[in-house]
Write a protein that holds these residues in place. Structure first.
Motif, PDB file in Angstrom:
ATOM      1  N   TRP A  47       7.079  15.796 -15.098  1.00 43.38           N
ATOM      2  CA  TRP A  47       7.658  16.407 -14.764  1.00 43.38           C
ATOM      3  C   TRP A  47       9.797  16.296 -14.257  1.00 43.38           C
ATOM      4  O   TRP A  47       9.425  14.530 -13.883  1.00 43.38           O
ATOM      5  N   ALA A  62      10.590  22.298 -14.679  1.00 40.69           N
ATOM      6  CA  ALA A  62      11.217  21.620 -16.640  1.00 40.69           C
ATOM      7  C   ALA A  62      12.732  20.915 -16.626  1.00 40.69           C
ATOM      8  O   ALA A  62      11.897  20.229 -16.880  1.00 40.69           O
ATOM      9  N   TYR A  81      13.701  19.299 -21.669  1.00 40.99           N
ATOM     10  CA  TYR A  81      13.312  20.471 -20.189  1.00 40.99           C
ATOM     11  C   TYR A  81      11.446  19.875 -20.926  1.00 40.99           C
ATOM     12  O   TYR A  81      10.951  19.695 -21.901  1.00 40.99           O
ATOM     13  N   ASN A  98       8.066  22.443 -20.300  1.00 41.52           N
ATOM     14  CA  ASN A  98       7.445  23.229 -19.586  1.00 41.52           C
ATOM     15  C   ASN A  98       6.119  24.139 -18.834  1.00 41.52           C
ATOM     16  O   ASN A  98       5.917  21.903 -18.336  1.00 41.52           O
TER      17      ASN A  98
END
Length: 521
Positions: A13, A23, A30, A32
């Motif tokens: 991330w 994100a 991005y 999640n």
């Protein structure tokens, strides 16, 4: 996918405040969740080129914290909008109509609430970031999950769990007529493994002359494959409602996938005209983080049905609106306690009506009056953790009761609810560990007269190490006990919350809490 297909390397991330995961990866994609941690039942409203989001704030007071974003991925807080909630806040609908903004809010009974049954109310504002007025009682009892709609006749309605519907007055601040059942939902195959049918969360959206109802079935927790998002449509607000032939829109189909219990969705148009569904889910292997917010792109078929194209969400997705800019996101959880930050940072567990009166914020830290006899009955102050692994530190000092034999205690916890928590409790001259919501078999003796310590909890995935030191010392002492917390989640304790860092003061007198520090690992 089978369990043998699970990647052996953890996904990456972006990193933000306090090293919290984010994100936006900074490369035009991005991953999640777009909001990590327990932010269930998201509702999103587009205002010009900006988006506003809120979620079920439960017993937070102030409650109903509003967040804003320009790309649906990077979110920053605006602040609480409801200074004095009537009860525990469940799934809201945030909408705009004729230039005015509305929130339709289910309040649930609590020990301190002014309602004795599930009650739906409305708040309104002329500026979405301005002062919100209300709540105003709509007189709806026994219902939750309101979803605002405007019919082709220009009339305003609320859809409710079930799915039922009631007409609203033109100003949206009252109801007209009786509640009526209008939609039976879509029924999944009998051999699917789900928690319960639970038709709820109806959200309305209009597109190309169609009225769409986006609902949830399958139960919020329970089996990984339970919760799901379903879609129906009609040319009229009065139905009949035609179920999407390819239902559900979103669902976890295999417990080996990274996101479980994917449900309670809202369809909306994002930047550049791309549509999205935003919803909540549990993270596989990290259910203790609660229901986190996921964002998935949606395409439309030629015959007008939505198709979610995020798959099982193992791969990064294109950043809404294009580009690769990382905008402000998240909020620092660390606190010097010089000023209150209720609702968006700290929330009391099972608070009383005047719970915040226990807390005095000073230049020397937080002075917290004791409550109850132990952490379970102390209504700890909690913060939402967005990360799978993190370290929290805090200073605690016992202020009253010295030498009386009737002493306060204080400490640092990872707290799911009053039945399930772990951590350290400082009493005069000893340090007690808790796990599984109970005291452990032994405690750590301290030098006689010890009334102040710095405490730390380090959570790496499910393994928790505990540390302490005297104020002013550099080296930490490891508490001789290693704990495991994989079972601290909703399916264990039957409570839709999350495992949260917490501080507490119990017993007579009070404690000083200083320099709370959070950092993701």
């Amino acid at each position: 996918m089978t369990t043998t297909d699970i990647p052996s390397v953890a996904p990456a991330w972006g990193r933000g405040i306090e090293n919290q995961r984010r994100a936006n990866l900074g490369d035009g994609t991005y991953r999640n969740p777009v909001m990590g941690g327990d932010y269930p039942d998201p509702t999103v409203l587009r205002v010009g080129d900006r988006y506003y989001l809120t979620y079920s704030s439960f017993e937070s007071s102030p409650g109903i914290v509003l967040w804003r974003s320009e790309n649906l991925v990077d979110w920053e807080p605006v602040g609480p909008t409801c200074p004095e909630p009537w009860g525990s806040v469940f799934a809201i609908d945030l909408v705009e109509h004729a230039g005015r903004y509305y929130m339709y809010i289910p309040f649930m009974p609590t020990s301190w609430s002014r309602v004795d049954a599930p009650t739906i109310a409305v708040m309104w504002a002329d500026d979405v970031e301005g002062t919100w007025h209300g709540p105003i009682d709509l007189g709806l009892r026994g219902y939750i999950d309101p979803g605002h709609a405007v019919g082709e006749d220009g009339e305003r309605y609320l859809f409710l769990n079930g799915v039922a519907r009631v007409r609203l007055t033109p100003d949206g601040l009252g109801t007209v007529g009786e509640v009526e059942h209008v939609y039976d939902g879509w029924h999944y195959p009998e051999d699917w493994v789900v928690e319960a049918y639970s038709l709820e969360g109806p959200k309305h959206v209009q597109r190309d002359g169609w009225h769409y109802l986006v609902s949830a079935v399958g139960g919020t927790a329970g089996p990984a494959t339970g919760h799901m998002v379903i879609v129906a449509r009609s040319r009229s607000i009065d139905g009949p409602w035609e179920n999407m032939p390819t239902n559900p829109l979103v669902r976890c189909t295999d417990a080996a996938q990274p996101w479980w219990s994917r449900g309670h969705g809202t369809l909306l148009e994002g930047p550049g005209g791309q549509w999205y569904v935003i919803y909540h889910a549990y993270e596989r292997g990290a259910q203790g983080l609660g229901r986190q917010i996921l964002l998935e792109p949606v395409d439309w078929t030629d015959d007008g049905w939505p198709v979610a194209r995020g798959g099982d969400l193992t791969a990064p997705l294109p950043l809404p609106g294009g580009g690769s800019e990382q905008r402000p996101h998240g909020v620092a959880l660390s606190d010097d306690f010089h000023a209150p930050a209720w609702g968006w940072r700290w929330t009391f567990d099972r608070p009383g009506a005047d719970e915040t009166a226990r807390a005095a914020f000073t230049e020397a830290g937080l002075v917290l009056a004791g409550k109850g006899q132990d952490p379970a009955s102390a209504s700890p102050m909690t913060v939402r953790a967005p990360d799978r692994s993190f370290r929290v530190e805090v200073g605690v000092e016992l202020l009253d009761g010295a030498g009386t034999g009737d002493e306060p205690t204080a400490g640092l916890l990872l707290f799911f609810n009053h039945r399930l928590f772990l951590g350290l409790e400082l009493a005069a001259g000893r340090l007690q560990a808790w796990t599984g919501g109970t005291r452990t078999w032994g405690s750590q003796p301290l030098p006689e007269g010890t009334r102040a310590l710095e405490l730390a909890l380090e959570k790496r995935e499910h393994i928790v190490q505990m540390y302490y030191r005297s104020p002013g010392q550099e080296e930490w002492t490891h508490y001789p006990l290693t704990l495991e917390c994989s079972g601290y989640h909703a399916n264990t304790a039957n409570d839709l919350v999350s495992l949260r860092p917490a501080v507490f003061a119990a017993g007579p007198g009070s404690a000083r809490i200083t320099d709370f520090r959070y950092r993701a690992l």
